[in-house]
Design a protein around this motif. Structure first.
Motif, PDB file in Angstrom:
ATOM      1  N   ASP A  89       0.825  -1.206   0.000  1.00 56.63           N
ATOM      2  CA  ASP A  89       0.000   0.000   0.000  1.00 56.63           C
ATOM      3  C   ASP A  89       0.857   1.253   0.000  1.00 56.63           C
ATOM      4  OD1 ASP A  89      -2.251  -1.562   0.159  1.00 56.63           O
ATOM      5  OD2 ASP A  89      -2.376  -1.428   2.340  1.00 56.63           O
ATOM      6  N   HIS A  90       0.310   2.302  -0.567  1.00 55.27           N
ATOM      7  CA  HIS A  90       0.946   3.608  -0.479  1.00 55.27           C
ATOM      8  C   HIS A  90       0.718   4.160   0.917  1.00 55.27           C
ATOM      9  CE1 HIS A  90       0.495   3.167  -4.857  1.00 55.27           C
ATOM     10  NE2 HIS A  90       1.635   3.835  -4.879  1.00 55.27           N
ATOM     11  N   VAL A  91       1.568   5.091   1.334  1.00 52.95           N
ATOM     12  CA  VAL A  91       1.478   5.690   2.654  1.00 52.95           C
ATOM     13  C   VAL A  91       1.178   7.176   2.499  1.00 52.95           C
ATOM     14  CG1 VAL A  91       2.705   6.154   4.799  1.00 52.95           C
ATOM     15  CG2 VAL A  91       3.116   4.018   3.579  1.00 52.95           C
ATOM     16  N   ASP A  92       0.052   7.639   3.071  1.00 55.65           N
ATOM     17  CA  ASP A  92      -0.266   9.058   3.125  1.00 55.65           C
ATOM     18  C   ASP A  92       0.265   9.602   4.435  1.00 55.65           C
ATOM     19  OD1 ASP A  92      -1.787   9.645   0.717  1.00 55.65           O
ATOM     20  OD2 ASP A  92      -3.288   8.262   1.530  1.00 55.65           O
ATOM     21  N   VAL A  93       0.900  10.781   4.366  1.00 53.80           N
ATOM     22  CA  VAL A  93       1.497  11.378   5.559  1.00 53.80           C
ATOM     23  C   VAL A  93       0.807  12.705   5.846  1.00 53.80           C
ATOM     24  CG1 VAL A  93       3.615  12.253   6.601  1.00 53.80           C
ATOM     25  CG2 VAL A  93       3.707  10.274   5.076  1.00 53.80           C
ATOM     26  N   PHE A  94       0.446  12.894   7.132  1.00 57.55           N
ATOM     27  CA  PHE A  94      -0.240  14.095   7.582  1.00 57.55           C
ATOM     28  C   PHE A  94       0.499  14.685   8.782  1.00 57.55           C
ATOM     29  CE2 PHE A  94      -3.278  11.210   5.760  1.00 57.55           C
ATOM     30  CZ  PHE A  94      -4.089  12.004   4.974  1.00 57.55           C
ATOM     31  N   THR A  95       0.391  16.010   8.962  1.00 53.07           N
ATOM     32  CA  THR A  95       0.864  16.621  10.200  1.00 53.07           C
ATOM     33  C   THR A  95      -0.153  16.300  11.281  1.00 53.07           C
ATOM     34  OG1 THR A  95      -0.316  18.698   9.831  1.00 53.07           O
ATOM     35  CG2 THR A  95       1.953  18.553   8.966  1.00 53.07           C
ATOM     36  N   THR A 103       1.898  11.567  -0.587  1.00 55.56           N
ATOM     37  CA  THR A 103       1.727  10.124  -0.659  1.00 55.56           C
ATOM     38  C   THR A 103       3.056   9.520  -1.086  1.00 55.56           C
ATOM     39  OG1 THR A 103      -0.588  10.406  -1.271  1.00 55.56           O
ATOM     40  CG2 THR A 103       0.410   8.263  -1.731  1.00 55.56           C
ATOM     41  N   PHE A 104       3.482   8.484  -0.392  1.00 63.15           N
ATOM     42  CA  PHE A 104       4.779   7.872  -0.644  1.00 63.15           C
ATOM     43  C   PHE A 104       4.599   6.392  -0.953  1.00 63.15           C
ATOM     44  CE2 PHE A 104       5.321  11.518   2.056  1.00 63.15           C
ATOM     45  CZ  PHE A 104       6.421  12.174   1.515  1.00 63.15           C
ATOM     46  N   GLN A 105       5.538   5.832  -1.699  1.00 66.20           N
ATOM     47  CA  GLN A 105       5.496   4.417  -2.066  1.00 66.20           C
ATOM     48  C   GLN A 105       5.701   3.511  -0.854  1.00 66.20           C
ATOM     49  OE1 GLN A 105       4.788   2.976  -4.951  1.00 66.20           O
ATOM     50  NE2 GLN A 105       4.525   4.889  -6.063  1.00 66.20           N
ATOM     51  N   THR A 106       6.602   3.925   0.057  1.00 65.45           N
ATOM     52  CA  THR A 106       6.918   3.105   1.224  1.00 65.45           C
ATOM     53  C   THR A 106       7.088   3.996   2.452  1.00 65.45           C
ATOM     54  OG1 THR A 106       9.313   3.276   0.939  1.00 65.45           O
ATOM     55  CG2 THR A 106       8.197   1.445  -0.205  1.00 65.45           C
ATOM     56  N   ILE A 107       7.103   3.373   3.605  1.00 63.23           N
ATOM     57  CA  ILE A 107       7.355   4.101   4.846  1.00 63.23           C
ATOM     58  C   ILE A 107       8.771   4.671   4.847  1.00 63.23           C
ATOM     59  CG2 ILE A 107       7.692   3.796   7.331  1.00 63.23           C
ATOM     60  CD1 ILE A 107       5.299   1.980   7.341  1.00 63.23           C
ATOM     61  N   ASP A 108       9.733   3.891   4.355  1.00 61.84           N
ATOM     62  CA  ASP A 108      11.117   4.366   4.316  1.00 61.84           C
ATOM     63  C   ASP A 108      11.247   5.608   3.441  1.00 61.84           C
ATOM     64  OD1 ASP A 108      12.048   2.419   6.060  1.00 61.84           O
ATOM     65  OD2 ASP A 108      12.477   1.001   4.442  1.00 61.84           O
ATOM     66  N   ALA A 109      10.543   5.635   2.319  1.00 66.91           N
ATOM     67  CA  ALA A 109      10.573   6.818   1.446  1.00 66.91           C
ATOM     68  C   ALA A 109       9.964   8.016   2.164  1.00 66.91           C
ATOM     69  CB  ALA A 109       9.836   6.537   0.145  1.00 66.91           C
ATOM     70  N   ALA A 110       8.903   7.787   2.906  1.00 70.79           N
ATOM     71  CA  ALA A 110       8.278   8.869   3.667  1.00 70.79           C
ATOM     72  C   ALA A 110       9.235   9.399   4.726  1.00 70.79           C
ATOM     73  CB  ALA A 110       6.984   8.380   4.309  1.00 70.79           C
ATOM     74  N   LYS A 122      -0.852   6.956   7.204  1.00 69.45           N
ATOM     75  CA  LYS A 122      -2.040   6.152   6.952  1.00 69.45           C
ATOM     76  C   LYS A 122      -1.859   5.347   5.676  1.00 69.45           C
ATOM     77  CE  LYS A 122      -6.985   6.513   6.406  1.00 69.45           C
ATOM     78  NZ  LYS A 122      -8.131   7.384   6.260  1.00 69.45           N
ATOM     79  N   SER A 123      -2.094   4.051   5.783  1.00 70.07           N
ATOM     80  CA  SER A 123      -2.113   3.182   4.609  1.00 70.07           C
ATOM     81  C   SER A 123      -3.517   2.595   4.517  1.00 70.07           C
ATOM     82  CB  SER A 123      -1.071   2.070   4.743  1.00 70.07           C
ATOM     83  OG  SER A 123      -1.474   1.140   5.718  1.00 70.07           O
ATOM     84  N   LYS A 124      -3.704   1.685   3.605  1.00 65.22           N
ATOM     85  CA  LYS A 124      -5.020   1.055   3.442  1.00 65.22           C
ATOM     86  C   LYS A 124      -5.423   0.291   4.699  1.00 65.22           C
ATOM     87  CE  LYS A 124      -7.452  -2.108   0.356  1.00 65.22           C
ATOM     88  NZ  LYS A 124      -7.304  -2.968  -0.811  1.00 65.22           N
ATOM     89  N   ASN A 125      -4.448  -0.326   5.368  1.00 66.47           N
ATOM     90  CA  ASN A 125      -4.735  -1.195   6.500  1.00 66.47           C
ATOM     91  C   ASN A 125      -4.463  -0.598   7.861  1.00 66.47           C
ATOM     92  OD1 ASN A 125      -5.383  -3.270   4.687  1.00 66.47           O
ATOM     93  ND2 ASN A 125      -3.235  -3.825   4.511  1.00 66.47           N
TER      94      ASN A 125
END
Length: 133
Positions: A89-95, A103-110, A122-125
């Motif tokens: 899943d993609h990862v959406d990042v919020f303050t 939106t990032f491909q992975t947590i590490d990229a975020a 937040k991811s799908k799961n």
């Protein structure tokens, strides 16, 4: 009188230095829930039975009768995101205030793209609060 003033200044200096070792101020309510806020640029006001805490991420308001304690903490009650598997899943990042940062491909990229601070990922799961250092 001079000794009392000097001692007071030394104690205030020590207390201030000790507070800077902890990057978060954590508030615990009487029902056990906690909320942590970064101490950087922190402003606290009390009015009409409400405690308003403001920093760069926004403002949180607490009813004084619902607070059981407040204390400095090292991790802000964050979840270690290295142990969370979101699958493909993609990862959406919020303050913390809710602003969508991307939106990032992975947590590490975020993690690699974010400045140090407190974020909601937040991811799908899964949805989690985390600190990037």
């Amino acid at each position: 009188m001079r000794k009392v003033l000097t001692l007071t200044l030394v104690l205030v200096g020590i207390a201030t230095a000790m507070a800077y070792e902890y990057p978060f101020l954590t508030f615990q309510s009487t029902n056990g829930t906690t909320k942590s806020m970064s101490v950087e640029s922190l402003d606290i006001t009390v009015s009409n039975g409400q405690l308003a805490v403001t920093n760069a991420d926004g403002t949180q308001t607490f009813t004084l009768t619902d607070l059981s304690k407040m204390y400095f903490s090292e991790n802000g009650g964050s979840t270690v995101i290295a142990n969370v598997d979101t699958g493909n899943d993609h990862v959406d990042v919020f303050t913390i205030s809710g602003m969508h940062l991307g939106t990032f491909q992975t947590i590490d990229a975020a993690k690699a793209s974010l400045k140090p601070g407190l974020y909601v990922m937040k991811s799908k799961n899964k949805t989690l609060k985390t600190t990037v250092r």
